[in-house]
Scaffold this motif. Structure first.
Motif, short mmCIF file in Angstrom:
data_model
loop_
_atom_site.label_atom_id
_atom_site.label_comp_id
_atom_site.label_asym_id
_atom_site.label_seq_id
_atom_site.Cartn_x
_atom_site.Cartn_y
_atom_site.Cartn_z
N SER A 73 0.94 -1.15 -0.02
CA SER A 73 -0.04 -0.03 -0.01
C SER A 73 0.82 1.24 0.07
O SER A 73 1.54 1.59 1.16
CB SER A 73 -0.92 0.04 1.25
N SER A 106 0.86 4.07 2.50
CA SER A 106 1.48 4.12 3.83
C SER A 106 3.04 4.77 4.05
O SER A 106 3.58 5.29 5.03
CB SER A 106 1.49 2.71 4.49
N ASP A 112 -0.42 -1.25 -4.20
CA ASP A 112 -1.80 -0.85 -4.31
C ASP A 112 -1.78 0.76 -4.16
O ASP A 112 -0.94 1.31 -3.32
CB ASP A 112 -2.37 -1.44 -3.04
N ARG A 123 -15.26 -3.49 -5.33
CA ARG A 123 -15.13 -3.35 -3.79
C ARG A 123 -16.41 -3.56 -3.24
O ARG A 123 -17.52 -2.80 -3.38
CB ARG A 123 -14.43 -1.92 -3.53
N GLY A 183 -10.51 -2.08 6.92
CA GLY A 183 -9.84 -0.91 7.93
C GLY A 183 -8.47 -1.23 8.13
O GLY A 183 -7.74 -2.04 7.46
N SER A 184 -7.65 -0.49 9.18
CA SER A 184 -6.36 -0.52 9.49
C SER A 184 -6.25 -0.83 10.78
O SER A 184 -6.99 -0.56 11.46
CB SER A 184 -5.92 0.75 9.02
N GLY A 186 -5.76 -4.73 3.00
CA GLY A 186 -4.64 -4.77 4.05
C GLY A 186 -5.27 -4.78 5.45
O GLY A 186 -5.98 -5.33 5.87
N GLY A 187 -4.55 -3.97 6.28
CA GLY A 187 -5.10 -3.78 7.71
C GLY A 187 -4.33 -4.50 8.68
O GLY A 187 -4.79 -4.31 9.86
N MET A 188 -3.49 -5.38 8.52
CA MET A 188 -2.95 -6.30 9.22
C MET A 188 -2.16 -5.43 10.54
O MET A 188 -1.26 -4.45 10.07
CB MET A 188 -1.87 -7.27 8.75
N GLU A 215 -3.10 -6.26 0.32
CA GLU A 215 -2.55 -5.05 0.26
C GLU A 215 -2.10 -4.31 1.53
O GLU A 215 -2.60 -3.32 1.84
CB GLU A 215 -3.80 -3.86 -0.09
N ARG A 254 1.19 -0.96 6.63
CA ARG A 254 1.61 -0.97 8.08
C ARG A 254 2.38 -1.84 8.39
O ARG A 254 3.52 -1.97 8.98
CB ARG A 254 0.46 -0.63 8.71
N TYR A 292 2.54 5.86 7.53
CA TYR A 292 1.59 7.06 7.98
C TYR A 292 2.32 7.96 8.72
O TYR A 292 1.91 8.69 9.57
CB TYR A 292 0.32 6.61 8.67
#
Ligand SMILES: *Cc1c(COP(=O)(O)O)cnc(C)c1O
Length: 404
Positions: free
Chosen positions: A55, A58, A76, A146, A198-199, A232-234, A268, A271, A367
């Motif tokens: 991503s 980030s 991404d 999506r 979400g993240s 993503g979001g992991m 994707e 973080r 971020y």
């Protein structure tokens, strides 16, 4: 990144040395840590053999992207700028997906010309627009659609994206209508069902629910997708009590979800790859003592790192040199910007520190720099990459004359 004889090192270089050489505030990344994170990610999902699209939002430093590309990852992207920099870093367009709720015609046109893997569309009107462009160009465009799975990611509300009240994706009902209306299009090929809920997700439960909704949606539509893009979001560990997302359990969940399908998986992550591979070094300008607390006034501020002010995020702050004497008083670490929200952390006690000392703000690789600004007309910080005892500047500090 760790203490050796009470001094903090990134690989083979002490942070005091980095601060002296490059000045502060400065973002510092460890090449080894980035590579480790990528290898751990690959290893955990080995049996799924996913396409991993980093991503770019980030961290969009081109030198970081080149490292990521050399590890075989794709990208991404969420804007034309990000797509351009991913291509410039040498990432294969066939490994690039383009997400976002508001892609302009200019951005869509550019992405279609570059023949990227997928445009992840997020509304019916966007699909109509893509079809128009494809028709004009007499070409076939590969689309991801999506889905908004209406799943609570159990994370900070400002970084949740998968609930029905969030602007992202389309509901199951509209999803079905789009598939029905566009499955025979001459100009669009809907190849992928995509989600991103979400993240900074640290529990497997939201992903479990998300997979269940995807399964239902696929069944409901009786349509053959080639890919499923799980986003993503992991989540990572921002403090020592938190836990990272257990990738191995997530991998097993996905494996059972994939049973009897030929779906190829796309991830994707942002973080998880870069978050804990970056730190921000800052110098103490002043220590201001009040009755209630000591304000530790840093030369880094919310313009350099906005996550604490924007999301209430907590980043650990440690001294570059460990000492044994502690002061039992509240310490508040703040920046020099004229905003009360320009503060990083409040701690009950802290080791003895002095004006001029270097502090480390941890886990800012994702971020961090991407969200920096010139607020208060402050120049953006430099970025440095550490490789063993080598340190390479990968983004120069903005010069004050250039912004004045
Ligand atoms: C932000 C974003 C990601 C990356 O999220 P992380 O939490 O950094 O892994 C992935 N996909 C989309 C669509 C995003 O908007």
């Amino acid at each position: 990144m760790n203490y050796i004889n009470k001094r903090f090192f990134v690989e083979k270089t002490s942070v005091n040395k980095i601060a002296k050489k490059f000045g502060t505030p400065v973002y510092v990344y460890s090449l080894k840590k980035i590579e480790q994170n990528i290898n751990n990610f690959k290893k955990s999902f080995k049996s799924i053999n996913p396409l991993i699209c980093f991503s770019v939002k980030s961290n969009c430093n081109i030198n970081i992207l080149r490292i990521i590309k050399n590890q075989g990852l794709g990208a991404d992207v969420v804007s034309m700028g990000e797509l351009m920099i991913a291509l410039k870093a040498g990432i294969n367009p066939k490994k690039i997906v383009f997400s976002g709720v508001g892609k302009t015609i200019e951005e869509l046109d550019f992405a279609i010309n570059k023949r990227i893997l997928l445009i992840n569309a997020e509304s019916e009107n966007e699909i109509i627009e893509i079809e128009k462009i494809a028709k004009r160009k007499k070409t076939l465009v590969n689309i991801g659609l999506r889905l908004n799975p209406d799943t609570n990611a159990q994370t900070l509300s400002k970084i949740s994206t998968g609930k029905k009240e969030d602007k992202f994706g389309v509901s199951q009902k509209i999803f079905k209508r789009i598939i029905k209306n566009f499955k025979n299009s001459k100009y669009l090929k809907i190849k992928c069902l995509s989600v991103h809920i979400g993240s900074q997700i640290t529990s497997n439960r939201p992903y479990e629910k998300m997979l269940r909704v995807i399964k239902n949606t696929i069944r409901n539509n009786n349509y053959n997708f080639e890919y499923v893009d799980l986003g993503g979001g992991m989540g990572i560990k921002y403090n020592l009590n938190q836990k990272k997302l257990d990738l191995n359990s997530y991998s097993s969940q996905i494996k059972s979800f994939l049973k009897k399908t030929n779906l190829k998986v796309i991830f994707e992550p942002g973080r998880f790859i870069i978050g804990d591979a970056g730190i921000l070094l800052s110098k103490i300008i002043y220590i201001k003592q009040t009755k209630q607390k000591n304000f530790i006034i840093l030369d880094a501020a919310m313009n350099d790192l906005i996550r604490p002010a924007l999301y209430d995020a907590k980043h650990r702050i440690s001294p570059s040199e460990k000492k044994n004497s502690f002061i039992n008083k509240l310490h508040e670490f703040v920046g020099p910007i004229c905003e009360t929200s320009d503060k990083f952390l409040l701690t009950k006690k802290y080791q003895k520190i002095e004006q001029g000392d270097i502090l480390i703000i941890h886990d800012v690789g994702a971020y961090g720099m991407v969200l920096s600004s010139n607020y208060n007309l402050r120049p953006k910080p430099a970025e440095v990459l550490i490789r063993g005892s080598k340190n390479i500047i990968i983004k120069k500090r903005q010069r004050i004359n250039d912004i004045v």
